[in-house]
Design an enzyme around this catalytic site. Sequence first.
Site, mmCIF file in Angstrom:
data_model
loop_
_atom_site.group_PDB
_atom_site.id
_atom_site.type_symbol
_atom_site.label_atom_id
_atom_site.label_comp_id
_atom_site.label_asym_id
_atom_site.label_seq_id
_atom_site.Cartn_x
_atom_site.Cartn_y
_atom_site.Cartn_z
ATOM 1 C CG HIS A 36 -20.704 -77.024 -22.372
ATOM 2 N ND1 HIS A 36 -19.710 -76.544 -23.190
ATOM 3 C CD2 HIS A 36 -20.095 -77.444 -21.239
ATOM 4 C CE1 HIS A 36 -18.546 -76.676 -22.582
ATOM 5 N NE2 HIS A 36 -18.759 -77.229 -21.384
ATOM 6 C CG ASP A 47 -18.802 -79.952 -19.562
ATOM 7 O OD1 ASP A 47 -19.789 -79.939 -18.800
ATOM 8 O OD2 ASP A 47 -17.878 -79.127 -19.493
ATOM 9 N N PRO A 74 -5.285 -16.078 -17.962
ATOM 10 C CG PRO A 74 -5.936 -15.934 -15.727
ATOM 11 C CD PRO A 74 -5.296 -16.857 -16.722
ATOM 12 C CB CYS A 87 -12.097 -3.902 -26.702
ATOM 13 S SG CYS A 87 -13.600 -4.821 -26.418
HETATM 14 P P1 NAP Z 1 -2.189 -7.688 -24.563
HETATM 15 O O1 NAP Z 1 -0.986 -7.067 -24.044
HETATM 16 O O2 NAP Z 1 -2.238 -8.068 -25.987
HETATM 17 O O3 NAP Z 1 -2.418 -8.978 -23.656
HETATM 18 C C1 NAP Z 1 -3.530 -9.816 -23.822
HETATM 19 C C2 NAP Z 1 -3.195 -11.164 -23.253
HETATM 20 O O4 NAP Z 1 -2.165 -11.746 -24.031
HETATM 21 C C3 NAP Z 1 -2.640 -11.097 -21.829
HETATM 22 O O5 NAP Z 1 -3.076 -12.203 -21.129
HETATM 23 C C4 NAP Z 1 -1.155 -11.162 -22.084
HETATM 24 O O6 NAP Z 1 -0.401 -11.596 -20.973
HETATM 25 C C5 NAP Z 1 -1.090 -12.142 -23.205
HETATM 26 N N1 NAP Z 1 0.140 -12.145 -23.977
HETATM 27 C C6 NAP Z 1 1.083 -11.196 -24.083
HETATM 28 N N2 NAP Z 1 2.067 -11.619 -24.888
HETATM 29 C C7 NAP Z 1 1.744 -12.853 -25.309
HETATM 30 C C8 NAP Z 1 2.348 -13.799 -26.155
HETATM 31 N N3 NAP Z 1 3.514 -13.586 -26.753
HETATM 32 N N4 NAP Z 1 1.720 -14.957 -26.372
HETATM 33 C C9 NAP Z 1 0.541 -15.198 -25.798
HETATM 34 N N5 NAP Z 1 -0.067 -14.348 -24.981
HETATM 35 C C10 NAP Z 1 0.513 -13.182 -24.736
HETATM 36 O O7 NAP Z 1 -3.456 -6.852 -24.298
HETATM 37 P P2 NAP Z 1 -3.883 -6.164 -22.947
HETATM 38 O O8 NAP Z 1 -3.024 -5.003 -22.737
HETATM 39 O O9 NAP Z 1 -3.974 -7.169 -21.856
HETATM 40 O O10 NAP Z 1 -5.365 -5.729 -23.297
HETATM 41 C C11 NAP Z 1 -5.666 -4.571 -23.939
HETATM 42 C C12 NAP Z 1 -5.937 -4.838 -25.385
HETATM 43 O O11 NAP Z 1 -6.958 -5.793 -25.524
HETATM 44 C C13 NAP Z 1 -6.459 -3.603 -26.068
HETATM 45 O O12 NAP Z 1 -5.833 -3.465 -27.305
HETATM 46 C C14 NAP Z 1 -7.933 -3.883 -26.248
HETATM 47 O O13 NAP Z 1 -8.502 -3.205 -27.315
HETATM 48 C C15 NAP Z 1 -7.912 -5.336 -26.462
HETATM 49 N N6 NAP Z 1 -9.206 -5.914 -26.199
HETATM 50 C C16 NAP Z 1 -9.938 -6.324 -27.250
HETATM 51 C C17 NAP Z 1 -11.192 -6.846 -27.051
HETATM 52 C C18 NAP Z 1 -12.017 -7.305 -28.210
HETATM 53 O O14 NAP Z 1 -12.993 -7.987 -27.982
HETATM 54 N N7 NAP Z 1 -11.661 -6.991 -29.443
HETATM 55 C C19 NAP Z 1 -11.690 -6.950 -25.751
HETATM 56 C C20 NAP Z 1 -10.910 -6.507 -24.697
HETATM 57 C C21 NAP Z 1 -9.653 -6.003 -24.934
HETATM 58 P P3 NAP Z 1 0.028 -10.559 -19.822
HETATM 59 O O15 NAP Z 1 -0.975 -10.732 -18.787
HETATM 60 O O16 NAP Z 1 1.373 -10.982 -19.411
HETATM 61 O O17 NAP Z 1 0.021 -9.208 -20.415
#
Ligand code: NAP
Length: 922
Positions: A120, A156, A617, A726
């Site tokens: 139980h 029980d 993205p 980049c």
């Molecule tokens: P970005 O203008 O800095 O944009 C990057 C990302 O951030 C985009 O998705 C963007 O949105 C977003 N974003 C913009 N303003 C924001 C905010 N206030 N808050 C949060 N996110 C924000 O750069 P990008 O022109 O796309 O890319 C080129 C740059 O990336 C270059 O300087 C390159 O050297 C750099 N990069 C660096 C690497 C590395 O591994 N070091 C690799 C690839 C690229 P939107 O889509 O609206 O713009």
Amino acid sequence: MNKCRFLSTAQNTLRVAIIGQSIFAADVMELLMERSNVKIVGVFTIPDKGIREDALATAAARYDIPLFKFPTWRCRKIPIPEVIEQYESVGATLNVMPYCSQLIPQEVLCAPALGSICYHPSILPRHRGISAISWTLIEADEIAAFSIFWPDDGIDTGPLLLTRQTNLEPTDTLDTIYKRFLYPEGVKAMGVAVDMITKGTALKIPQPVEGATYEADLNNEENQFLNLQQSAERIWNFIRGLDSVPGALATVVHSEECEEQVRFFGAHLYSAGPVKDGQPLKLKGLAKPAWVHEGGLLIEGTDGAFVNIKRIKRGSKMINASDWFKQAEQKPITDFTEDELAKKAQLASIWQAILKESIEDFTDFFAAGAGSMDVVRLVEEVKDAFDVPFENEHVFMAPVFEEFFGLLVKALRQGSGDSGAQKLDYDGFVLQANKRKINVPTQLFINGAFVDAEQKRTLDIVNPTDEEILCQVACASAADVDKAVQAAHKAFYGSWKQVSARQRGQLMLKLADLMEQHKEDLATIESVDSGAVYTLALKTHIGMSIDAWRYFAGWCDKIQGNTIPVNPARPNNVLTFTRKEPIGVCGLVTPWNYPLMMLSWKMAACIAAGNTCLIKPAQTCPLTALKFAELTVQAGFPPGVINVLPGNGPEAGQAVVDHPKVRKLGFTGSTAVGKQVMKSCAVSNLKKCSLELGGKSPLIIFADCDLDKAVKQGVSSVFFNKGENCIAAGRLFVEDRIHDEFVRRVLKDLRTMTIGDPLNRSTAHGPQNHKAHLDKLVSFCKRGVEEGATLLYGGCRISDMKGFFFAPTVFTDVKDEMFIAQEESFGPIMIISKFNGSDVDSVMERANRTEYGLASGVFTKDISKALSFADRIEAGTVFVNVYNKTDVAAPFGGFKQSGFGKDLGQEALNEYLKTKCVTVEY
Ligand code: NAP
């Protein structure tokens, strides 16, 4: 105190009749069978329920023990003569009654020479009756106990033989006390009681009448109703007293005319209430509404304290209480066919054979004690029985029997070629390109489903090759971001936690395989969306993405801490160890140059570490991310683990960065935006962040290099992926002795470079990603010319071509102080400066004279010069006699204003982990 009659030598084998049911009774029977002086002469149990036989009956049949299944022993309180006759035929000297739910006539109880003993689940006389264990909890007793007694003809009543007891824990429910104490100790104690009888040491202690309670039978539905007009503690105790069978009944009031009966499970007292972000739910008998919130359903007791409910049974379906309002959106299968219901019974017997307990809709595979081998067995048996290619994760995702059956039915309806992996409905468009027809989703991907943006806004996605609009994609607002964060948060603390590290790795590998299967589709989308040359997209954009998922999949079950020798606190010892734990919800924001690859570099490490995430993205090319989202569902990732939200940076991106429930931000983009992101990470909730930012990477080419190789790699260092790279060499320093020859050969290469449709296999140079970027490159070159650099080649948009085509460009005579020597172009622009071979120090100093520090390169056959360069250069990546040679196993990331934190390699994992240090004194 009476002792029982003991066995005479003539009777030295105890002839035991087992009267009872369930695995408990079967275990007692098997335990007694191990005794050399015990013979089980008959088993009396309940009839089969449908096709299901009681476990005691199954066990008896296994040992060929005479078996009787009586629906009842009495008719109108009078023993049924045929039943008594059959009972007497076995000639028992002792009745052992472990878990007997039937009323056994006095004639049977007294028939054996040594009488009857009965188990139980209460310390008699308290909680006499059928629902003793439940009342132990409901009445907030501090101990749980059981008694073995000599039943007489009362309910029980009868003298006690032995009792056992244990303390009750606040986490105990009906189930846990049973499994933790009543069952294992009860079986053992039945053995001890029988031994005492054979030795003649068994006691018969009169059962006191005082303190006897006769509570209601909780098998009657009318007694299962939860009284909400009482303190939170009493509400809690009632629910746990009926958990998990049958569950406390409550009534949800939808409207005056519409009420719904439900059952509550998994209650606990809740000290963090009331909740801020819940939705009210009206319960009958409760003055204030209850609140559905992320953690369940919160009910306020009459004392102002709270009790939280985790699970609700609605009809025959068990749901998380927190999902109450979402249930309407999900459509569980309810229209089962007869054939499917037959399969349900078959499935229940598979579960029963494994779990060794009777299976109810709410039976939880793991709560019932199943381990990993049981998972394998279940999956294999299901595959074998139903010809559906189930996998282990199906068990982890649907551990409750009814949900598991739902998955099985889904898989059966989809046909045996599909493992039950979900196929998603979504709004999208059909991309017809590259001799393929590809369905591409265009909605936000939140919580495992494609949904419209709340404000129904869209982004125009432009094909950079012909400047036509490809499609419109949903554009996320801050509210959409919040939805995704909540989903990721819930998954992190819920479904994703149930997935073990090794299974996580398997899911990632499966995803990688799916990406591989769809690599041509993905590369085509990437090419059309971003202008990437198809062959490069296939090899790098997609190929390296797949590599990243596979590489990090391998890390999942190798994330481990250390044991650390710390000073012991004498005379005690101390054990200190570290655990590497996921951070939580991670926000990822990525640029447009390698859309899927940037996603994969970050997300694969993030997911491998055990986090959940949402990614924004780049707004110009989000299509591969959305196609990827579709594949994550096929791979079997639970909803909410991965969320994809196209949108614009200042709004959706910023909302990700600012969100208080996002604990880590992985950002790749420009230095300017990176600074803003870091500031917001600090202000919002001091979230951890890693920043992969812009670069102006120096490449030094000494005269003693292999010139053929230097030219080939030099061209690639700048023009790879049309300069949208980049780590592109932002500035080339070429030793004066080879400068002219180097330039001549570069120009020769450029003149033969095929520019055009990126989908064409012979194309080497496609269009720039988008119009604003193209315009930026035009002004960049204009500024170079204005500042006096020599424009040798290109420098302009290709005027006779539709699309964002920019001519590969070469500047020479570039001075250190010029804008084009300082700033990143992110385009196909080679910037060449000379240096004198005798002045290595100066060229090193010039190479470092930049705020960036992403990558660098050197071409020389002199190993000392190369290693000295590697020593002195301030950059996160150094290439020697090669360029762009990255690998998913090698850490990647910048110094100075190129950011901090690494993508790729083992180091990337640490970006998404936190270390916890645990110290134990013993
Ligand atoms: P970005 O203008 O800095 O944009 C990057 C990302 O951030 C985009 O998705 C963007 O949105 C977003 N974003 C913009 N303003 C924001 C905010 N206030 N808050 C949060 N996110 C924000 O750069 P990008 O022109 O796309 O890319 C080129 C740059 O990336 C270059 O300087 C390159 O050297 C750099 N990069 C660096 C690497 C590395 O591994 N070091 C690799 C690839 C690229 P939107 O889509 O609206 O713009």
